[in-house]
Design a protein around this motif. Structure first.
Motif, PDB file in Angstrom:
ATOM      1  N   VAL A 208       6.079  14.809   1.795  1.00 60.65           N
ATOM      2  CA  VAL A 208       7.384  15.374   2.167  1.00 60.65           C
ATOM      3  C   VAL A 208       8.365  14.259   2.501  1.00 60.65           C
ATOM      4  N   PHE A 209       7.922  13.295   3.302  1.00 60.28           N
ATOM      5  CA  PHE A 209       8.841  12.258   3.765  1.00 60.28           C
ATOM      6  C   PHE A 209       9.068  11.173   2.727  1.00 60.28           C
ATOM      7  N   LEU A 210       8.170  11.059   1.761  1.00 60.41           N
ATOM      8  CA  LEU A 210       8.437  10.175   0.633  1.00 60.41           C
ATOM      9  C   LEU A 210       9.501  10.782  -0.281  1.00 60.41           C
ATOM     10  N   TYR A 211       9.541  12.107  -0.368  1.00 57.82           N
ATOM     11  CA  TYR A 211      10.486  12.789  -1.253  1.00 57.82           C
ATOM     12  C   TYR A 211      11.862  13.012  -0.618  1.00 57.82           C
ATOM     13  N   LEU A 212      11.943  13.005   0.707  1.00 57.40           N
ATOM     14  CA  LEU A 212      13.210  13.358   1.354  1.00 57.40           C
ATOM     15  C   LEU A 212      14.391  12.453   0.983  1.00 57.40           C
ATOM     16  N   PRO A 213      14.205  11.154   0.702  1.00 53.40           N
ATOM     17  CA  PRO A 213      15.381  10.377   0.286  1.00 53.40           C
ATOM     18  C   PRO A 213      16.071  10.938  -0.953  1.00 53.40           C
ATOM     19  N   LEU A 214      15.326  11.583  -1.844  1.00 54.85           N
ATOM     20  CA  LEU A 214      15.947  12.210  -3.009  1.00 54.85           C
ATOM     21  C   LEU A 214      16.786  13.407  -2.574  1.00 54.85           C
TER      22      LEU A 214
ATOM     23  N   GLY B 141       3.172   6.535  -9.341  1.00 56.98           N
ATOM     24  CA  GLY B 141       2.234   7.589  -8.991  1.00 56.98           C
ATOM     25  C   GLY B 141       1.634   7.447  -7.605  1.00 56.98           C
ATOM     26  N   GLU B 142       2.220   6.574  -6.779  1.00 54.05           N
ATOM     27  CA  GLU B 142       1.683   6.357  -5.437  1.00 54.05           C
ATOM     28  C   GLU B 142       1.711   7.618  -4.587  1.00 54.05           C
ATOM     29  N   ASP B 143       2.656   8.496  -4.846  1.00 51.58           N
ATOM     30  CA  ASP B 143       2.769   9.689  -4.010  1.00 51.58           C
ATOM     31  C   ASP B 143       1.501  10.522  -4.033  1.00 51.58           C
ATOM     32  N   ARG B 144       0.735  10.454  -5.113  1.00 54.60           N
ATOM     33  CA  ARG B 144      -0.472  11.255  -5.232  1.00 54.60           C
ATOM     34  C   ARG B 144      -1.581  10.737  -4.323  1.00 54.60           C
TER      35      ARG B 144
ATOM     36  N   ALA C  16       6.450  21.513  -6.706  1.00 53.55           N
ATOM     37  CA  ALA C  16       5.071  21.138  -7.010  1.00 53.55           C
ATOM     38  C   ALA C  16       4.225  21.134  -5.742  1.00 53.55           C
ATOM     39  N   LEU C  17       4.771  20.604  -4.642  1.00 51.43           N
ATOM     40  CA  LEU C  17       4.042  20.620  -3.375  1.00 51.43           C
ATOM     41  C   LEU C  17       3.711  22.042  -2.951  1.00 51.43           C
ATOM     42  N   ALA C  18       4.671  22.940  -3.063  1.00 56.26           N
ATOM     43  CA  ALA C  18       4.446  24.329  -2.668  1.00 56.26           C
ATOM     44  C   ALA C  18       3.396  24.983  -3.560  1.00 56.26           C
TER      45      ALA C  18
ATOM     46  N   THR D 143       0.847  -1.193   0.000  1.00 54.38           N
ATOM     47  CA  THR D 143       0.000   0.000   0.000  1.00 54.38           C
ATOM     48  C   THR D 143       0.885   1.245   0.000  1.00 54.38           C
ATOM     49  N   PRO D 144       0.386   2.370  -0.513  1.00 53.14           N
ATOM     50  CA  PRO D 144       1.200   3.590  -0.523  1.00 53.14           C
ATOM     51  C   PRO D 144       1.647   4.025   0.868  1.00 53.14           C
ATOM     52  N   ARG D 145       0.757   3.947   1.858  1.00 56.23           N
ATOM     53  CA  ARG D 145       1.137   4.393   3.200  1.00 56.23           C
ATOM     54  C   ARG D 145       2.052   3.377   3.877  1.00 56.23           C
TER      55      ARG D 145
END
Length: 210
Positions: free
Chosen positions: A127-133, A116-119, A151-153, A73-75
């Motif tokens: 935020v925390f899904l993107y932080l590893p990048l 596309g799971e982040d959506r 994009a988030l902002a 699951t995404p979460r």
């Protein structure tokens, strides 16, 4: 999301346990960030001990690949990213092991982005899904992190724009350090790397250590 309990042993940690600990009770993005920010970004021996005492074994299991079923699951995937990307910095603060699972966390994040799971996550969860990048010593990953946080902002509600602009500012600052040095100089001492004269000069400046 979790394995069944074994009689006589502690209850296994679930993905929901991770998310409940990290984000706390439901609320709006800004409220959650205000309440949890010290845990997320502060340096506190008490918080480090809280993470270590509850989740050190979970980090071991995640590192060994025993929690792969969370990615169904995404979460659940997000919870695994938090374990591999955030928890090592609490459990192993100031030691090389703090960065040992960065690559695993990054792979999970990239897989979520590819599907596309982040959506399917809330903005503060993304935020925390993107932080590893943002944590990667790779300019390509840094550039993508800036795009994602921008994009988030841009999508943020007016009363939360400042919060997500702040996340974007940190992404830009991380990207700029990698663009300049190809690595994060503040990690050098921890990882046994020799700093260049330019890096040493940089580290003497305020705000050079994230």
């Amino acid at each position: 999301m979790s394995a069944p309990p074994v009689p006589g042993l502690p209850m296994p940690v679930s993905a929901d346990d991770i998310l409940d600990f990290w984000f706390g009770p439901p609320g709006d993005n800004a409220g959650i960030a205000a309440r949890q920010g010290r845990l997320w970004f502060g340096k506190s021996a008490a918080n480090d001990q809280a993470v270590a005492s509850r989740f050190a074994d979970t980090l071991i299991d995640a590192t060994a690949g025993r929690l792969g079923h969370w990615t169904a699951t995404p979460r659940g995937r997000l919870a695994l990213v938090i374990v591999l990307d955030q928890f090592p910095h609490h459990i192993h603060r100031g030691r090389p092991q703090a960065f040992a699972t960065d690559a695993q966390a990054l792979a999970l994040s990239l897989a979520a982005l590819a599907s596309g799971e982040d959506r399917q996550l809330s903005p503060i969860e993304r935020v925390f899904l993107y932080l590893p990048l943002e944590h990667a010593e790779s300019l390509a990953m840094q550039e993508r992190a800036v795009e994602l946080f921008a994009a988030l902002a841009n999508e943020a509600a007016a009363d939360e724009r400042a919060l997500f602009d702040n996340f974007l500012d940190y992404a830009v600052r991380h990207r700029d350090v990698i663009a300049r040095f190809g690595r994060f100089p503040h990690r050098n001492a921890i990882l046994g790397r020799v700093s260049t004269p330019a890096e040493t000069e940089f580290l003497e400046q305020p705000g050079s250590r994230f």
